[in-house]
Design a protein around this motif. Structure first.
Motif, short mmCIF file in Angstrom:
data_model
loop_
_atom_site.label_atom_id
_atom_site.label_comp_id
_atom_site.label_asym_id
_atom_site.label_seq_id
_atom_site.Cartn_x
_atom_site.Cartn_y
_atom_site.Cartn_z
N MET A 1 -79.35 -88.98 26.22
CA MET A 1 -78.05 -88.36 26.47
C MET A 1 -77.18 -89.28 27.30
SD MET A 1 -77.22 -84.85 28.57
CE MET A 1 -77.90 -85.60 30.03
N ASN A 2 -75.91 -89.30 26.99
CA ASN A 2 -74.94 -90.06 27.76
C ASN A 2 -74.19 -89.11 28.68
OD1 ASN A 2 -72.84 -91.58 28.73
ND2 ASN A 2 -72.37 -92.55 26.77
N ASP A 3 -74.45 -89.23 29.99
CA ASP A 3 -73.84 -88.30 30.94
C ASP A 3 -72.32 -88.31 30.86
OD1 ASP A 3 -76.22 -88.58 33.70
OD2 ASP A 3 -76.34 -87.63 31.74
N THR A 4 -71.73 -89.46 30.52
CA THR A 4 -70.27 -89.52 30.49
C THR A 4 -69.72 -88.63 29.37
OG1 THR A 4 -70.30 -91.48 29.07
CG2 THR A 4 -70.22 -91.84 31.45
N ASP A 5 -70.51 -88.35 28.34
CA ASP A 5 -70.05 -87.43 27.30
C ASP A 5 -69.80 -86.05 27.88
OD1 ASP A 5 -70.22 -89.43 25.45
OD2 ASP A 5 -72.11 -88.77 24.58
N TYR A 6 -70.72 -85.59 28.73
CA TYR A 6 -70.54 -84.29 29.36
C TYR A 6 -69.34 -84.31 30.31
CZ TYR A 6 -71.46 -80.18 32.24
OH TYR A 6 -71.34 -78.98 32.93
N GLN A 7 -69.22 -85.38 31.07
CA GLN A 7 -68.11 -85.47 32.00
C GLN A 7 -66.77 -85.51 31.27
OE1 GLN A 7 -69.23 -88.99 34.11
NE2 GLN A 7 -70.98 -88.00 35.10
N ARG A 8 -66.73 -86.18 30.12
CA ARG A 8 -65.48 -86.32 29.38
C ARG A 8 -65.17 -85.07 28.55
NH1 ARG A 8 -65.15 -87.95 24.30
NH2 ARG A 8 -67.24 -88.86 24.40
N GLN A 9 -66.18 -84.55 27.88
CA GLN A 9 -65.97 -83.44 26.96
C GLN A 9 -66.10 -82.07 27.61
OE1 GLN A 9 -67.77 -85.38 22.84
NE2 GLN A 9 -69.03 -83.97 24.01
N GLY A 10 -66.92 -81.99 28.67
CA GLY A 10 -67.21 -80.70 29.28
C GLY A 10 -68.37 -79.98 28.63
N TRP A 11 -69.01 -80.60 27.63
CA TRP A 11 -70.16 -79.99 26.96
C TRP A 11 -71.08 -81.06 26.41
CZ3 TRP A 11 -70.86 -80.99 21.69
CH2 TRP A 11 -69.73 -81.46 20.98
N HIS A 12 -72.34 -80.66 26.24
CA HIS A 12 -73.34 -81.56 25.66
C HIS A 12 -74.31 -80.72 24.83
CE1 HIS A 12 -76.54 -84.45 25.12
NE2 HIS A 12 -77.39 -83.57 25.63
N THR A 149 -62.64 -78.92 23.65
CA THR A 149 -63.16 -80.14 24.25
C THR A 149 -62.23 -80.68 25.33
OG1 THR A 149 -64.40 -80.72 22.26
CG2 THR A 149 -63.80 -82.53 23.73
N SER A 150 -62.82 -81.02 26.47
CA SER A 150 -62.16 -81.61 27.65
C SER A 150 -61.28 -80.63 28.42
CB SER A 150 -61.32 -82.84 27.26
OG SER A 150 -62.13 -83.83 26.67
N SER A 151 -61.28 -79.35 28.03
CA SER A 151 -60.45 -78.38 28.75
C SER A 151 -60.96 -78.13 30.16
CB SER A 151 -60.39 -77.06 27.98
OG SER A 151 -61.68 -76.52 27.79
N HIS A 152 -62.22 -78.49 30.44
CA HIS A 152 -62.76 -78.29 31.78
C HIS A 152 -62.03 -79.11 32.83
CE1 HIS A 152 -64.43 -82.11 30.67
NE2 HIS A 152 -65.06 -82.25 31.81
N SER A 153 -61.37 -80.18 32.40
CA SER A 153 -60.72 -81.09 33.35
C SER A 153 -59.54 -80.42 34.07
CB SER A 153 -60.24 -82.35 32.64
OG SER A 153 -59.30 -82.03 31.61
N SER A 154 -59.07 -79.31 33.54
CA SER A 154 -57.96 -78.58 34.19
C SER A 154 -58.43 -77.71 35.35
CB SER A 154 -57.23 -77.70 33.17
OG SER A 154 -56.66 -78.48 32.14
N GLN A 175 -55.46 -78.41 22.90
CA GLN A 175 -56.52 -79.41 22.96
C GLN A 175 -57.47 -79.22 21.78
OE1 GLN A 175 -57.66 -80.43 27.26
NE2 GLN A 175 -57.08 -78.30 27.42
N PRO A 176 -58.23 -80.27 21.44
CA PRO A 176 -59.11 -80.19 20.27
C PRO A 176 -60.15 -79.07 20.40
CG PRO A 176 -58.93 -82.45 21.04
CD PRO A 176 -58.28 -81.59 22.08
N VAL A 177 -60.42 -78.42 19.29
CA VAL A 177 -61.43 -77.35 19.25
C VAL A 177 -62.56 -77.79 18.32
CG1 VAL A 177 -61.90 -75.00 18.47
CG2 VAL A 177 -59.82 -75.49 19.78
N SER A 191 -69.69 -76.90 31.01
CA SER A 191 -69.12 -76.60 32.31
C SER A 191 -68.58 -75.19 32.36
CB SER A 191 -67.98 -77.59 32.59
OG SER A 191 -67.17 -77.16 33.67
N SER A 192 -68.67 -74.57 33.53
CA SER A 192 -68.12 -73.22 33.70
C SER A 192 -66.60 -73.22 33.57
CB SER A 192 -68.52 -72.63 35.05
OG SER A 192 -67.95 -73.38 36.11
N TYR A 193 -65.96 -74.40 33.61
CA TYR A 193 -64.51 -74.50 33.42
C TYR A 193 -64.13 -74.76 31.96
CZ TYR A 193 -64.04 -74.99 38.52
OH TYR A 193 -64.06 -74.79 39.87
#
Length: 232
Positions: A1-12, A149-154, A175-177, A191-193
Motif C-alpha cells: 500500500m502507498n500511504d500517500t494514496d490515502y493521504q491524497r484520496q482520503g480512502w484506500h 475522492t480527496s473531499s477529506h482535505s476540506s 469533485q470526482p466521484v 477518513s472520517s472527513y
C-alpha cells in the motif's frame, strides 16, 4: 500500500485482506438469528430469507437488534490484518465499541446513507477513519459505496439540509466521484472527513456490511457517542 494514496484520496481499498475464516463467525451469528424466524435457512443469502426480509421489515430489525454489539463483531475490529493497515494510517489507534452491522434489503431506501461525512455523526477528533467491510461481493447495483475522492482535505463541513433524521451537505458536488466495487474479503479504509454515500441495493441479495471506526489517541478527545474505545 502507498500511504500517500490515502493521504491524497482520503480512502484506500485493501483487496483480499480478509479470509473466509475471518468472516465466518459473523456469518454464523447472522445465520443463527435468521433461523429463529426461518429454521430451514442455509445461508445469509437464502432466497426465502430475502423474500421474508423484504416483506417483514420488523423481522430484519429483530435480527439486527439480536446481533449488534456481539463479541464476534468487536473481535473483527482486532483482526491483525485490519489493525496493521489502520496503524499505518493514523497514530496510536483505538477502536470504538459501537460497530454497526447493516442489513440492507433490496430496494429499501428508508435507511439509505446519502452523501455525508462520518465525522458529522461520530463527532470525534481529526484523525479518525472508518473501515467498511461487506460480507458479500458488492457491486454498484448491490449497494457499493460512492466516495468523493480527496473531499477529506476540506475538513469538517456543515450538513445543513435535513431529510428526516439525516443531515446532508450541499454545494459540494464538484469533485470526482468513484463507485468502489468490492469482493468479499476486501476492506475500504477512509477518513472520517471523506464525503461518501451508499448506493441503493437493486440486486436480488441483501447487502450486509460492517463499519469499524478507529480514532487516534494523539489527536484530541474521542467521540462521546460511540460507547467508548478499546485498545488494538
Amino acid at each position: 500500500m502507498n500511504d500517500t494514496d490515502y493521504q491524497r484520496q482520503g480512502w484506500h481499498l485493501s483487496e483480499g485482506l480478509l479470509s473466509s475464516v475471518d468472516l465466518s463467525a459473523i456469518d454464523a451469528l447472522i445465520l443463527s438469528e435468521i433461523r429463529e424466524h426461518l429454521p430451514q435457512s442455509q445461508s445469509i443469502q437464502d432466497p426465502e430469507w430475502i423474500e421474508l426480509a423484504k416483506n417483514r421489515p420488523e423481522i430484519v430489525t429483530s435480527v439486527y437488534d439480536a446481533i449488534r454489539d456481539h463479541p464476534s463483531i468487536l473481535e473483527l475490529g482486532h483482526n491483525r490484518s485490519i489493525v496493521d493497515v489502520v496503524k499505518s494510517l493514523i497514530d496510536a489507534p483505538v477502536l470504538y465499541n459501537k460497530i454497526p452491522l447493516r442489513i440492507d434489503v433490496p430496494f429499501e431506501n428508508k435507511e439509505l446513507a446519502f452523501w455525508h461525512q462520518d465525522d458529522f455523526y461520530v463527532q470525534g477528533n481529526s484523525q479518525e477513519l472508518t473501515v467498511w467491510i461487506p460480507l458479500q461481493d458488492t457491486f454498484a447495483h448491490t449497494g457499493a459505496l460512492s466516495v468523493m475522492t480527496s473531499s477529506h482535505s476540506s475538513g469538517p463541513i456543515p450538513h445543513t439540509y435535513r431529510v428526516g433524521k439525516k443531515s446532508l451537505p450541499t454545494g459540494i458536488f464538484h469533485q470526482p466521484v468513484n463507485i468502489i466495487e468490492m469482493e468479499r474479503g476486501s476492506a475500504l479504509f477512509f477518513s472520517s472527513y471523506l464525503i461518501h454515500s451508499s448506493n441503493l441495493n437493486i440486486s436480488d441479495q441483501i447487502r450486509y456490511s460492517i463499519q469499524l471506526r478507529y480514532s487516534s489517541s494523539t489527536a484530541g478527545p474521542h467521540s462521546t457517542l460511540m460507547k467508548g474505545t478499546v485498545n488494538v
